[in-house]
Design a protein around this motif. Structure first.
Motif, PDB file in Angstrom:
ATOM      1  N   GLY A 180       0.807  -1.211   0.000  1.00 40.00           N
ATOM      2  CA  GLY A 180       0.000   0.000   0.000  1.00 40.00           C
ATOM      3  C   GLY A 180       0.837   1.255   0.000  1.00 40.00           C
ATOM      4  O   GLY A 180       2.053   1.218   0.161  1.00 40.00           O
ATOM      5  N   SER A 181       0.169   2.370  -0.187  1.00 40.02           N
ATOM      6  CA  SER A 181       0.862   3.652  -0.213  1.00 40.02           C
ATOM      7  C   SER A 181       0.948   4.290   1.172  1.00 40.02           C
ATOM      8  O   SER A 181       1.573   5.334   1.337  1.00 40.02           O
ATOM      9  N   ILE A 182       0.333   3.666   2.183  1.00 36.00           N
ATOM     10  CA  ILE A 182       0.394   4.145   3.564  1.00 36.00           C
ATOM     11  C   ILE A 182       1.023   3.064   4.432  1.00 36.00           C
ATOM     12  O   ILE A 182       0.732   1.879   4.260  1.00 36.00           O
ATOM     13  N   ARG A 200       4.665  12.011  21.710  1.00 36.58           N
ATOM     14  CA  ARG A 200       3.693  13.084  21.553  1.00 36.58           C
ATOM     15  C   ARG A 200       3.564  13.455  20.072  1.00 36.58           C
ATOM     16  O   ARG A 200       4.564  13.571  19.365  1.00 36.58           O
ATOM     17  N   LEU A 201       2.344  13.647  19.611  1.00 36.87           N
ATOM     18  CA  LEU A 201       2.095  14.006  18.220  1.00 36.87           C
ATOM     19  C   LEU A 201       2.617  15.405  17.942  1.00 36.87           C
ATOM     20  O   LEU A 201       2.250  16.362  18.612  1.00 36.87           O
ATOM     21  N   ILE A 202       3.488  15.518  16.918  1.00 39.93           N
ATOM     22  CA  ILE A 202       4.074  16.821  16.605  1.00 39.93           C
ATOM     23  C   ILE A 202       3.718  17.308  15.199  1.00 39.93           C
ATOM     24  O   ILE A 202       3.962  18.469  14.869  1.00 39.93           O
ATOM     25  N   GLY A 203       3.145  16.442  14.374  1.00 38.18           N
ATOM     26  CA  GLY A 203       2.803  16.875  13.027  1.00 38.18           C
ATOM     27  C   GLY A 203       2.178  15.758  12.209  1.00 38.18           C
ATOM     28  O   GLY A 203       2.285  14.576  12.557  1.00 38.18           O
ATOM     29  N   ILE A 204       1.524  16.152  11.125  1.00 36.87           N
ATOM     30  CA  ILE A 204       0.895  15.202  10.205  1.00 36.87           C
ATOM     31  C   ILE A 204       1.404  15.482   8.796  1.00 36.87           C
ATOM     32  O   ILE A 204       1.364  16.617   8.319  1.00 36.87           O
ATOM     33  N   LEU A 205       1.887  14.443   8.134  1.00 37.03           N
ATOM     34  CA  LEU A 205       2.381  14.584   6.767  1.00 37.03           C
ATOM     35  C   LEU A 205       1.219  14.791   5.806  1.00 37.03           C
ATOM     36  O   LEU A 205       0.091  14.348   6.060  1.00 37.03           O
ATOM     37  N   THR A 206       1.469  15.458   4.703  1.00 36.66           N
ATOM     38  CA  THR A 206       0.453  15.605   3.664  1.00 36.66           C
ATOM     39  C   THR A 206       0.238  14.253   2.993  1.00 36.66           C
ATOM     40  O   THR A 206       1.013  13.303   3.192  1.00 36.66           O
ATOM     41  N   SER A 207      -0.798  14.160   2.192  1.00 35.88           N
ATOM     42  CA  SER A 207      -1.080  12.912   1.476  1.00 35.88           C
ATOM     43  C   SER A 207       0.086  12.519   0.581  1.00 35.88           C
ATOM     44  O   SER A 207       0.457  11.341   0.491  1.00 35.88           O
ATOM     45  N   GLU A 208       0.676  13.507  -0.106  1.00 34.03           N
ATOM     46  CA  GLU A 208       1.796  13.230  -1.012  1.00 34.03           C
ATOM     47  C   GLU A 208       3.028  12.785  -0.231  1.00 34.03           C
ATOM     48  O   GLU A 208       3.718  11.842  -0.621  1.00 34.03           O
ATOM     49  N   GLU A 209       3.319  13.446   0.889  1.00 32.64           N
ATOM     50  CA  GLU A 209       4.461  13.063   1.717  1.00 32.64           C
ATOM     51  C   GLU A 209       4.250  11.671   2.311  1.00 32.64           C
ATOM     52  O   GLU A 209       5.190  10.868   2.365  1.00 32.64           O
ATOM     53  N   SER A 210       3.030  11.404   2.747  1.00 35.92           N
ATOM     54  CA  SER A 210       2.721  10.099   3.333  1.00 35.92           C
ATOM     55  C   SER A 210       2.854   8.996   2.304  1.00 35.92           C
ATOM     56  O   SER A 210       3.282   7.877   2.613  1.00 35.92           O
ATOM     57  N   LYS A 211       2.493   9.316   1.059  1.00 33.99           N
ATOM     58  CA  LYS A 211       2.521   8.331  -0.024  1.00 33.99           C
ATOM     59  C   LYS A 211       3.946   7.874  -0.321  1.00 33.99           C
ATOM     60  O   LYS A 211       4.163   6.752  -0.772  1.00 33.99           O
ATOM     61  N   PHE A 238       6.811   5.299   2.591  1.00 37.29           N
ATOM     62  CA  PHE A 238       7.082   3.870   2.701  1.00 37.29           C
ATOM     63  C   PHE A 238       8.499   3.512   2.231  1.00 37.29           C
ATOM     64  O   PHE A 238       9.044   2.472   2.602  1.00 37.29           O
ATOM     65  N   TRP A 239       9.123   4.390   1.413  1.00 34.12           N
ATOM     66  CA  TRP A 239      10.498   4.115   0.987  1.00 34.12           C
ATOM     67  C   TRP A 239      11.456   4.090   2.176  1.00 34.12           C
ATOM     68  O   TRP A 239      12.499   3.418   2.132  1.00 34.12           O
ATOM     69  N   MET A 240      11.117   4.807   3.242  1.00 37.56           N
ATOM     70  CA  MET A 240      12.018   4.913   4.388  1.00 37.56           C
ATOM     71  C   MET A 240      11.668   3.932   5.506  1.00 37.56           C
ATOM     72  O   MET A 240      12.405   3.822   6.490  1.00 37.56           O
ATOM     73  N   ALA A 241      10.546   3.226   5.406  1.00 40.44           N
ATOM     74  CA  ALA A 241      10.135   2.272   6.444  1.00 40.44           C
ATOM     75  C   ALA A 241      10.763   0.909   6.180  1.00 40.44           C
ATOM     76  O   ALA A 241      10.764   0.425   5.047  1.00 40.44           O
ATOM     77  N   ASP A 242      11.290   0.284   7.223  1.00 35.93           N
ATOM     78  CA  ASP A 242      12.033  -0.971   7.064  1.00 35.93           C
ATOM     79  C   ASP A 242      11.135  -2.165   6.753  1.00 35.93           C
ATOM     80  O   ASP A 242      11.555  -3.092   6.082  1.00 35.93           O
TER      81      ASP A 242
END
Length: 397
Positions: A175-177, A226-237, A240-244
């Protein structure tokens, strides 16, 4: 003969006890409430917790196909307390049924709770200690109160929690998320960067239907629980390249063809990502190597030549490199949080050096240099070499 008679009575006694035990368990099942989803909110007025549970409705009737109906298959209950444990205990004031969390699928935390001073520390501590709650449950962050999400509906799903579970399972495969379980969230938060992340779930009004629809398109970023920010849809998409531990895919549109400037849509699938720290005289810099395969999903009225293949691959690599660069820049300059994992890679490769720079990491990370490279291969060119249909200009040539 005497021994056979004795053995017969012993077996008869054991059999009668087992039947009694089965009948007892059967009656107890009617006194158990099976929880499939939980939402947790926090009241800013008095710091109390609001826990909302989605419970399988024991009175659900079956349809003609011996399956549960797609409606009214779950009930929503809410309770309040000074702690999460207290709120769950207070459910017993309105029901004599014993809550069973072993079938739970998802845990939804409200944005307000995650942004509070204590963040999710107390929540994660409770979820980790509760033996009935599985560490494989999905964690999601809600822009709205968590109880509103559990009161929503997903098309063709009798239970919203089961529907969300299906969505996360699909994201996990490709998936993209990036989906997140309780266990993975805790592991991420304990890494050197002290950061973590989780998908954001929301309810939006649909143009095609009067019923609101559930959406999962963004990622929430945590630092020190603690929640510090929310990525945009494009950034979130592109995260996954950086997740192991995720594969993931993304769609790229438009790519320009060599002829007539026609748009082309391509799907890119992650194969691997390597983050390699290099120690120089000036300090550390990072090398990011990404590999993937691409499929052309739509290409209107063009012949794809070998030159086009190389051009498309280069164009895809350029787009992905640019998008990933924006994501890393946001982590360094805007959020000042190493959720991309540079610190973990340095620790794994240079543990002694890491302890020397650990105290100053918040100052080092925003200025750390990096190099991104992508290697993308188009893999489905040979399926359709020629266009399915030609336009008028091409047929007159």
């Amino acid at each position: 003969m005497k021994y056979k008679s004795t053995l017969f009575y012993i077996l008869l006694f054991i059999f009668s006890i087992s039947l009694y035990g089965c009948s007892t368990d059967k009656s107890e099942l009617n006194e158990i409430s099976l929880v499939v989803g939980m939402g947790i909110d926090k009241m800013s007025s008095d710091n109390s917790f609001v826990v909302t549970l989605e419970i399988i409705n024991p009175n659900s009737t079956k349809d003609g196909n011996n399956g549960l109906k797609k409606e009214n298959n779950s009930i929503i209950q809410t309770s309040t307390g000074n702690s999460i444990f207290d709120a769950i205990q207070n459910f017993s004031k309105n029901s004599s049924a014993l809550l069973d969390f072993s079938h739970a699928k998802v845990i939804i935390l409200s944005k307000e709770l995650c942004e509070s001073q204590s963040g999710v520390s107390e929540v994660m501590d409770y979820l980790n200690r509760n033996r009935q709650i599985r560490s494989t449950n999905w964690i999601l962050i809600s822009n709205k109160p968590a109880k509103e999400i559990l009161k929503g509906k997903i098309l063709n799903e009798a239970s919203i929690s089961n529907g969300i579970n299906t969505m996360m399972s699909l994201f996990e495969r490709s998936g993209s998320i990036v989906p997140m379980t309780i266990n993975n969230f805790i592991i991420e938060s304990k890494k050197e960067s002290n950061s973590a992340f989780a998908p954001v779930i929301d309810i939006e009004k649909s143009k095609d239907s009067t019923a609101p629809r559930i959406t999962v398109e963004k990622m929430a970023i945590f630092k020190n629980n603690r929640l510090i920010g929310i990525l945009t849809s494009e950034e979130s998409k592109n995260f996954f390249w950086m997740a192991d531990y995720t594969k993931g895919h993304t769609d790229i549109f438009p790519l320009k063809s060599a002829k007539n400037n026609i748009n082309i849509t391509a799907s890119v699938f992650k194969q691997s990502t390597q983050i390699i720290p290099h120690l120089t005289e000036e300090g550390f810099n990072m090398e990011i190597r990404c590999k993937g395969s691409a499929f052309i999903e739509q290409a209107e009225n063009i012949d794809i030549s070998p030159e086009d293949v190389s051009r498309f691959e280069y164009a895809i690599e350029s787009v992905l490199k640019d998008e990933l660069n924006k994501l890393i820049t946001k982590s360094q300059k805007n959020l000042d949080t190493d959720f991309i994992g540079f610190s973990t890679k340095i620790y794994n490769n240079y543990p002694k050096k890491w302890f020397n720079i650990k105290k100053n990491w918040d100052k080092i990370f925003p200025n750390m240099k990096y190099e991104i490279s992508f290697e993308i291969k188009l893999t489905n060119i040979g399926i359709i070499k020629d266009p399915v249909m030609r336009n008028e200009e091409e047929t007159t040539k």
